[in-house]
Design an enzyme around this catalytic site. Structure first.
Site, short mmCIF file in Angstrom:
data_model
loop_
_atom_site.label_atom_id
_atom_site.label_comp_id
_atom_site.label_asym_id
_atom_site.label_seq_id
_atom_site.Cartn_x
_atom_site.Cartn_y
_atom_site.Cartn_z
N GLU A 66 -7.98 -5.47 4.94
CA GLU A 66 -8.07 -5.23 3.50
C GLU A 66 -6.98 -5.81 2.97
OE1 GLU A 66 -8.77 -0.95 5.20
OE2 GLU A 66 -9.27 -0.64 3.03
N ARG A 69 -2.45 -1.91 -3.64
CA ARG A 69 -3.73 -1.31 -3.43
C ARG A 69 -3.62 0.08 -4.39
NH1 ARG A 69 -5.40 2.67 1.26
NH2 ARG A 69 -7.49 3.20 0.58
N ASN A 84 0.89 -1.20 -0.01
CA ASN A 84 -0.06 -0.17 0.13
C ASN A 84 0.82 1.34 0.02
OD1 ASN A 84 -1.72 2.02 0.31
ND2 ASN A 84 -2.69 1.01 2.34
N ARG A 109 -12.86 15.26 8.09
CA ARG A 109 -13.69 15.43 6.92
C ARG A 109 -15.09 15.85 7.21
NH1 ARG A 109 -11.62 10.39 3.19
NH2 ARG A 109 -10.09 10.18 5.08
N HIS A 117 -13.20 2.69 -0.14
CA HIS A 117 -13.21 1.74 1.00
C HIS A 117 -13.63 0.60 0.39
CE1 HIS A 117 -13.32 5.04 4.32
NE2 HIS A 117 -12.08 4.62 4.20
#
Ligand code: AMP
Length: 398
Positions: free
Chosen positions: A383, A90, A7, A240, A179
């Site tokens: 993940e 990823r 990643n 956010r 996601h």
């Protein structure tokens, strides 16, 4: 067979080496500040943890450092690079090109490059990681796994925005969702826990971490999700703002004189739990402050839980009912107080938490009552394993 999961961010490289027979993580680590002063590599080989402060000029050097640690004759975990049969990368944005994970070819790389304007902070890092692995491990199969791919099954009525048609036709402005690997993983696990085929289930998966998104899943396919064109949309997050009246953006520019960059910073880095509490984006600290009576922290808690609750409500209607709701990621897996607030008052809709089970800790678990018509699960996301499973499947097909 061993799979290396990569990643790569713009200045970081996170990895896991996974044994596909046992699904055990043989090694994992993180290179940070790649390309900057003070770069370092922290890693775990089996149970041993280590930290190496080492200059990492670029991703190529970082991958080389990772491989030399894995191969170290004293405490390394592989004897030869040939033991790593395949690598899963990823990649955040696959645009409309990719509906599933793919073996990387030059054509695939061109398409990832073409998606870079949609994820300028993320895709370049992934591309650097891919290039470095191709050079250093030319014999390993390279696979790209996209955050957006799972959501490509959304129908147009879910992914289009009510904007002029040309903005979609000419500029591909639409909902992509993110996601995806996490939503896919926990939905598959939910089917296992429910002992029912995924194909006949209606699920809502809630990834509540620093970034948050909810996905409505029917028959194993994403039919709607809360993040949009970018990961800024949807529920309130750590820093956010999630969905707000879009006219606020133009007001901040025209009336408050903010630059476009400043507005981006405010909405991405200074809003959410941090903006409301005025303290932090970390829910643990917001919780401590709320429990000590801080009114802004209490409001932050209420707004966050209300935001998740409202979006779950939307998705229940989108799906016309739901078999199970799954909570995952840092907040979803760990914060019993937030889970309780999200589901408070929903008993008339057939969602009843078992407050004792909700307080429990540990891995995958049911936290609704046995007779709750809608089941609620906590399922830790993984993940990396999902990426490795995709890589393994594509490898076996070669
Ligand atoms: P993630 O992005 O999945 O790593 O989630 C990170 C976030 O999870 C942190 O910023 C915290 O807000 C939250 N978190 C982790 N552990 C807890 C906990 N025990 N209680 C409340 N929030 C937590």
């Amino acid at each position: 067979m061993k799979v290396l999961v990569m990643n790569a961010g713009s200045s970081s490289l996170k990895y896991q080496l996974i044994d596909m027979q046992s699904h055990a993580v043989i090694a994992k680590g993180l290179c940070e500040k790649v390309g900057f002063d003070g770069s370092f590599h922290s890693y775990e080989l089996g149970k041993d943890e280590a930290l190496a402060t080492i200059p990492l000029a670029d991703h190529h050097v970082a991958v080389k450092e990772v491989l030399s640690v894995l191969l170290n004759p004293n405490d390394g975990v592989i004897a030869s690079l040939d033991e790593i049969a395949a690598i899963g990368h990823r990649v955040v944005h696959g645009g409309e090109f990719f509906t599933e994970s793919v073996v990387i070819s030059d054509a695939v790389i061109e398409k990832i490059v073409a998606c870079t304007p949609l994820a300028p902070l993320h895709n370049p890092g992934a591309l650097m990681g891919i290039e470095a692995c191709k050079e250093l491990m030319p014999n390993a199969l390279q696979v790209a796994v996209f955050d957006t791919a799972f959501h490509q099954s959304m129908p147009a009525k879910a992914y289009r925005y009510p904007l002029p048609d040309a903005l979609y036709e000419e500029h591909r402005i639409r909902k992509y969702g993110f996601h995806g690997t996490s939503h896919r993983y926990v939905s598959q696990r939910a089917a296992v826990l429910l002992e029912r085929p995924l194909e006949e289930l209606k699920l809502i998966t809630c990834h509540l971490g620093n970034g948050c998104s909810l996905t409505a899943i029917e028959g194993g396919r994403s039919v709607d999700t809360t993040m949009g064109f970018t990961p800024l949309d949807g529920v309130m997050m750590g820093t956010r703002c999630g969905a707000i009246d879009p006219a606020i953006v133009t007001y901040l520019i025209s009336e408050l004189g903010m630059t476009v960059e400043r507005v981006n910073e405010v909405m991405n880095r200074e809003s959410g739990l941090l903006g409301i509490s005025g303290l932090t984006n970390d829910l643990r600290d917001v919780r401590a402050a709320a429990e000590a009576g801080d009114p802004r922290a209490i409001l932050a808690y209420e707004m966050y839980s209300n935001s998740v609750k409202k979006h779950i409500g939307q998705q229940v209607f989108t799906l016309a009912g739901v078999d199970a709701i799954v909570l995952t990621a840092g907040v979803g897996e760990n914060c019993d107080r937030m889970r309780r607030m999200i589901f408070e008052g929903l008993e008339p809709l057939g969602i009843t938490l078992d407050l004792e089970k909700n307080k429990g800790r540990g891995g995958e678990r049911l936290i609704s009552t046995e007779d709750s018509p809608v089941k609620v699960f906590v399922i830790p996301t993984n993940e990396e394993l999902m990426i490795a499973l995709d890589v393994d499947r594509l490898y076996q097909q070669q």
